[in-house]
Design a protein around this motif. Structure first.
Motif, short mmCIF file in Angstrom:
data_model
loop_
_atom_site.label_atom_id
_atom_site.label_comp_id
_atom_site.label_asym_id
_atom_site.label_seq_id
_atom_site.Cartn_x
_atom_site.Cartn_y
_atom_site.Cartn_z
N GLU A 1 9.60 -12.22 51.57
CA GLU A 1 10.88 -12.33 52.27
C GLU A 1 10.96 -11.20 53.28
O GLU A 1 10.64 -10.06 52.95
N VAL A 2 11.38 -11.50 54.50
CA VAL A 2 11.52 -10.49 55.55
C VAL A 2 12.98 -10.46 55.99
O VAL A 2 13.54 -11.51 56.32
N LYS A 3 13.57 -9.30 55.97
CA LYS A 3 14.96 -9.13 56.40
C LYS A 3 15.03 -8.10 57.51
O LYS A 3 14.59 -6.96 57.33
N ALA A 4 15.56 -8.50 58.65
CA ALA A 4 15.74 -7.58 59.76
C ALA A 4 17.11 -6.91 59.62
O ALA A 4 18.11 -7.58 59.37
N ALA B 1 -2.34 -14.79 55.45
CA ALA B 1 -0.87 -14.90 55.47
C ALA B 1 -0.41 -15.63 56.73
O ALA B 1 -0.99 -15.48 57.80
N GLU B 2 0.66 -16.42 56.59
CA GLU B 2 1.21 -17.20 57.70
C GLU B 2 2.73 -17.21 57.64
O GLU B 2 3.31 -17.26 56.56
N ILE B 3 3.36 -17.21 58.81
CA ILE B 3 4.81 -17.41 58.88
C ILE B 3 5.08 -18.89 58.69
O ILE B 3 4.37 -19.74 59.22
N VAL B 4 6.12 -19.19 57.92
CA VAL B 4 6.52 -20.57 57.71
C VAL B 4 7.61 -20.91 58.72
O VAL B 4 8.61 -20.20 58.80
N GLY C 1 15.45 -11.51 63.74
CA GLY C 1 14.82 -11.87 62.48
C GLY C 1 13.42 -12.42 62.67
O GLY C 1 12.48 -12.05 61.95
N LYS C 2 13.25 -13.30 63.65
CA LYS C 2 11.93 -13.87 63.93
C LYS C 2 10.97 -12.79 64.42
O LYS C 2 9.79 -12.79 64.06
N ALA C 3 11.46 -11.86 65.23
CA ALA C 3 10.62 -10.75 65.69
C ALA C 3 10.18 -9.90 64.49
O ALA C 3 9.02 -9.49 64.39
N GLY C 4 11.11 -9.65 63.57
CA GLY C 4 10.80 -8.89 62.36
C GLY C 4 9.74 -9.58 61.52
O GLY C 4 8.83 -8.93 60.98
N GLU C 5 9.84 -10.89 61.40
CA GLU C 5 8.83 -11.65 60.66
C GLU C 5 7.45 -11.49 61.30
O GLU C 5 6.45 -11.32 60.60
N ARG C 6 7.42 -11.53 62.62
CA ARG C 6 6.13 -11.42 63.33
C ARG C 6 5.50 -10.04 63.12
O ARG C 6 4.30 -9.92 62.88
N VAL C 7 6.33 -9.00 63.21
CA VAL C 7 5.84 -7.63 63.00
C VAL C 7 5.35 -7.47 61.55
O VAL C 7 4.28 -6.91 61.30
N ALA C 8 6.14 -7.99 60.60
CA ALA C 8 5.74 -7.91 59.19
C ALA C 8 4.43 -8.66 58.96
O ALA C 8 3.56 -8.20 58.22
N LEU C 9 4.28 -9.83 59.60
CA LEU C 9 3.04 -10.60 59.46
C LEU C 9 1.84 -9.81 59.97
O LEU C 9 0.79 -9.78 59.31
N ASP C 10 1.98 -9.15 61.11
CA ASP C 10 0.88 -8.34 61.64
C ASP C 10 0.46 -7.28 60.62
O ASP C 10 -0.74 -7.02 60.42
#
Length: 161
Positions: free
Chosen positions: A56-59, A35-38, A17-26
């Motif tokens: 919202e990011v869902k892996a 934009a920033e991850i919380v 999930g955290k990896a997915g958030e990072r990819v989505a943020l990029d």
């Protein structure tokens, strides 16, 4: 033993999930550089876009095998996920693509497809969750964007669509 397995699976899911958030943020930063991850739990979303927007990011790596995307609506008897989100966008990270949609578009897919809520039971935990197993194609047909990822599952500006 089941509890230990559940903890391990939760930890693995959290890492994905955290990896997915990072990819989505990029990906999001190409369009919205602020934009920033919380960090930690934030019920409004995973990515904050000043001054007041959330994503919202869902892996869901299993969706590549099952053809289904999981959308949670209740957790341990309380409304959650799609029922409570304040996000204006919802991004599914599948490991091969980012599927950009919105909570409203997901709700329309549910209504149009006459999906019914199901108990989201996964072998590794006894957590009580409800939600939907949506056909991935239904979400893709209404998506705002579908962004292919490179073979490592990362966003590459050269593959921007």
């Amino acid at each position: 033993m089941i509890i230990i397995k559940g903890v391990i699976m939760f930890r693995e899911d959290l890492i994905v999930g955290k990896a997915g958030e990072r990819v989505a943020l990029d990906y999001v930063r190409v369009f919205l550089p602020d934009a920033e991850i919380v960090d930690g739990y934030e019920p409004k979303g995973d990515i904050f876009i000043p001054p007041d927007k959330w994503i919202e990011v869902k892996a869901d790596l299993r969706s590549n095998e099952t053809g289904k995307l999981v959308v949670e609506t209740h957790f341990q008897g309380r409304m959650s996920g799609l029922k409570t989100t304040k996000s204006y966008r919802w991004i599914f990270y599948t490991g091969t693509h980012l599927i950009v949609t919105s909570p409203q578009l997901i709700k329309e897919v549910i209504q149009k497809g006459r999906y019914v809520p199901a108990r989201l039971h996964f072998e590794e935990t006894d957590i009580n969750r409800l939600g939907y197993f949506l056909n991935k194609k239904d979400i893709e047909e209404t998506a705002i964007a579908i962004q292919p990822l490179n073979k490592e599952g990362l966003y590459d500006i050269k593959t921007k669509t």
